[in-house]
Design a protein around this motif. Structure first.
Motif, short mmCIF file in Angstrom:
data_model
loop_
_atom_site.label_atom_id
_atom_site.label_comp_id
_atom_site.label_asym_id
_atom_site.label_seq_id
_atom_site.Cartn_x
_atom_site.Cartn_y
_atom_site.Cartn_z
N GLY A 1 -9.30 -5.70 18.73
CA GLY A 1 -8.90 -4.56 17.92
C GLY A 1 -7.75 -4.93 17.01
O GLY A 1 -6.60 -4.62 17.29
N VAL A 2 -8.03 -5.58 15.90
CA VAL A 2 -6.99 -6.14 15.02
C VAL A 2 -6.63 -5.18 13.89
O VAL A 2 -5.46 -4.88 13.67
CB VAL A 2 -7.44 -7.49 14.43
N ARG A 3 -7.66 -4.75 13.16
CA ARG A 3 -7.46 -3.90 11.97
C ARG A 3 -6.42 -4.54 11.03
O ARG A 3 -6.63 -5.64 10.57
CB ARG A 3 -7.08 -2.49 12.40
N GLY A 4 -5.30 -3.87 10.79
CA GLY A 4 -4.31 -4.42 9.87
C GLY A 4 -3.56 -5.64 10.40
O GLY A 4 -3.02 -6.42 9.63
N GLU B 1 -8.20 -7.45 3.93
CA GLU B 1 -8.72 -8.37 4.92
C GLU B 1 -8.20 -7.94 6.29
O GLU B 1 -7.10 -7.39 6.42
CB GLU B 1 -8.27 -9.81 4.65
N ILE B 2 -9.01 -8.15 7.31
CA ILE B 2 -8.56 -7.88 8.67
C ILE B 2 -7.34 -8.76 8.96
O ILE B 2 -7.36 -9.96 8.72
CB ILE B 2 -9.69 -8.16 9.68
N LEU C 1 -14.24 -6.33 14.73
CA LEU C 1 -15.57 -6.15 14.13
C LEU C 1 -15.60 -6.59 12.67
O LEU C 1 -16.65 -6.95 12.14
CB LEU C 1 -15.99 -4.68 14.23
N GLY C 2 -14.46 -6.55 12.00
CA GLY C 2 -14.41 -6.98 10.61
C GLY C 2 -14.67 -5.89 9.59
O GLY C 2 -14.94 -6.17 8.42
N ASP C 3 -14.56 -4.64 10.01
CA ASP C 3 -14.82 -3.51 9.11
C ASP C 3 -13.57 -3.23 8.29
O ASP C 3 -12.62 -2.61 8.76
CB ASP C 3 -15.21 -2.29 9.94
N THR C 4 -13.55 -3.65 7.03
CA THR C 4 -12.38 -3.46 6.18
C THR C 4 -12.28 -2.03 5.64
O THR C 4 -11.28 -1.70 5.00
CB THR C 4 -12.39 -4.45 5.00
N SER C 5 -13.28 -1.20 5.90
CA SER C 5 -13.20 0.19 5.42
C SER C 5 -12.12 0.98 6.14
O SER C 5 -11.71 2.05 5.67
CB SER C 5 -14.56 0.89 5.59
N VAL C 6 -11.64 0.47 7.29
CA VAL C 6 -10.58 1.16 8.03
C VAL C 6 -9.20 0.82 7.47
O VAL C 6 -8.20 1.42 7.88
CB VAL C 6 -10.63 0.79 9.53
N LEU C 7 -9.13 -0.11 6.52
CA LEU C 7 -7.86 -0.52 5.94
C LEU C 7 -7.50 0.37 4.75
O LEU C 7 -8.37 1.07 4.21
CB LEU C 7 -7.94 -1.98 5.49
N PRO C 8 -6.23 0.40 4.33
CA PRO C 8 -5.84 1.20 3.18
C PRO C 8 -6.69 0.88 1.95
O PRO C 8 -6.92 -0.28 1.61
CB PRO C 8 -4.37 0.81 2.95
N THR D 1 0.83 -1.20 0.00
CA THR D 1 0.00 0.00 0.00
C THR D 1 0.87 1.25 0.00
O THR D 1 1.97 1.24 0.56
CB THR D 1 -0.92 0.03 1.23
N ALA D 2 0.37 2.28 -0.63
CA ALA D 2 1.12 3.54 -0.68
C ALA D 2 0.93 4.35 0.60
O ALA D 2 1.62 5.34 0.81
CB ALA D 2 0.66 4.37 -1.88
#
Length: 244
Positions: free
Chosen positions: A87-90, A128-129, A114-121, A56-57
């Motif tokens: 609280g996993v996120r990346g 994916e989480i 939670l599985g919200d991939t919108s917080v990822l780049p 990711t940039a």
């Protein structure tokens, strides 16, 4: 070949009575030094994370030392059989925890998000989480997607050696209250608290009510602010009057 995914929502095997009796021992200065040197010398792990960041940039193009080093050393020194994370996120913290478990050649990690991939780049080709977790470390990993306050009661118990909470203050108190009633005396709880925040006040209240032998490690996040990586050991009266 498809990349190896973490196990999701599977039943954990029962723990032995020996693991339930595990308590934190006092490492020697040599133990601490060896753990830091082993992490610093883990070229493979650093290279894997650097390669992941380059997907990711928006991430750093070279890997750097950070506060998660403390998490890794803590796991190396205490040799937990079961670690639980929220609280996993990346998945950078999960990667550090799993790398330390792998070095110990024992233990597993259950992560809840939670599985919200919108917080990822946004430019990730396959968001994916936990995308930062190296494939070779995922055998020890179970990823549960859902609300942590719903999942934790079925995950935390007296076989949990270490619980790391990396969530907003809005649910931190609920998580700590669950941990206090589900985990055994002698187990370890760790969280990140921005200095001067409501989360810090929540942690301090929890520490006074339920913990012994607390410690802090400073995590710098900007020139004018920081967070502390806070850790403590549950005392004999884990609940200690602390309520959600």
């Amino acid at each position: 070949m498809n990349p190896r995914r973490p196990r999701t929502n599977s039943n954990r095997s029962s723990r032995t009575s020996e693991s339930k009796r595990r308590v934190v021992t006092s490492p020697t200065r040599r133990d601490v030094t060896d753990a830091w040197l082993a992490l610093a010398g883990d070229v493979q792990f650093r290279a894997e994370l650097t390669a992941s960041f380059r997907r990711t940039a928006t991430g750093p193009d070279v890997f750097y030392h950070n506060w998660r080093d403390v998490l890794s050393v803590l796991v190396r020194l205490t040799e937990p059989e079961l670690v639980v994370e929220t609280g996993v996120r990346g998945g950078l913290s999960a990667a550090y925890l799993l790398s330390a478990l792998d070095q110990n050649a024992r233990g597993s990690l259950v992560s809840i998000d939670l599985g919200d991939t919108s917080v990822l780049p946004a430019d990730l080709d396959d968001p994916e989480i936990g995308w930062l977790v190296p494939q070779r470390l995922r055998e020890r990993w179970e990823l549960r997607l859902g609300d942590s306050t719903t999942e934790l009661p079925s995950v935390l118990d007296d076989s949990t050696d270490l619980f790391f909470s990396d969530v907003p203050n809005a649910i931190l108190r609920d998580e700590l209250a669950i941990a206090a009633t589900r985990m055994r005396p002698g187990s370890i709880i760790v969280t990140c608290c921005p200095v001067g925040s409501a989360a810090e006040a929540t942690w301090n209240e929890f520490a006074d009510a339920a913990l012994t032998n607390t410690a802090r490690a400073t995590r710098w996040v900007s020139e004018d602010g920081r967070s502390d990586l806070c850790a403590g050991i549950l005392g004999d009266d884990c609940a200690g009057g602390f309520e959600a």
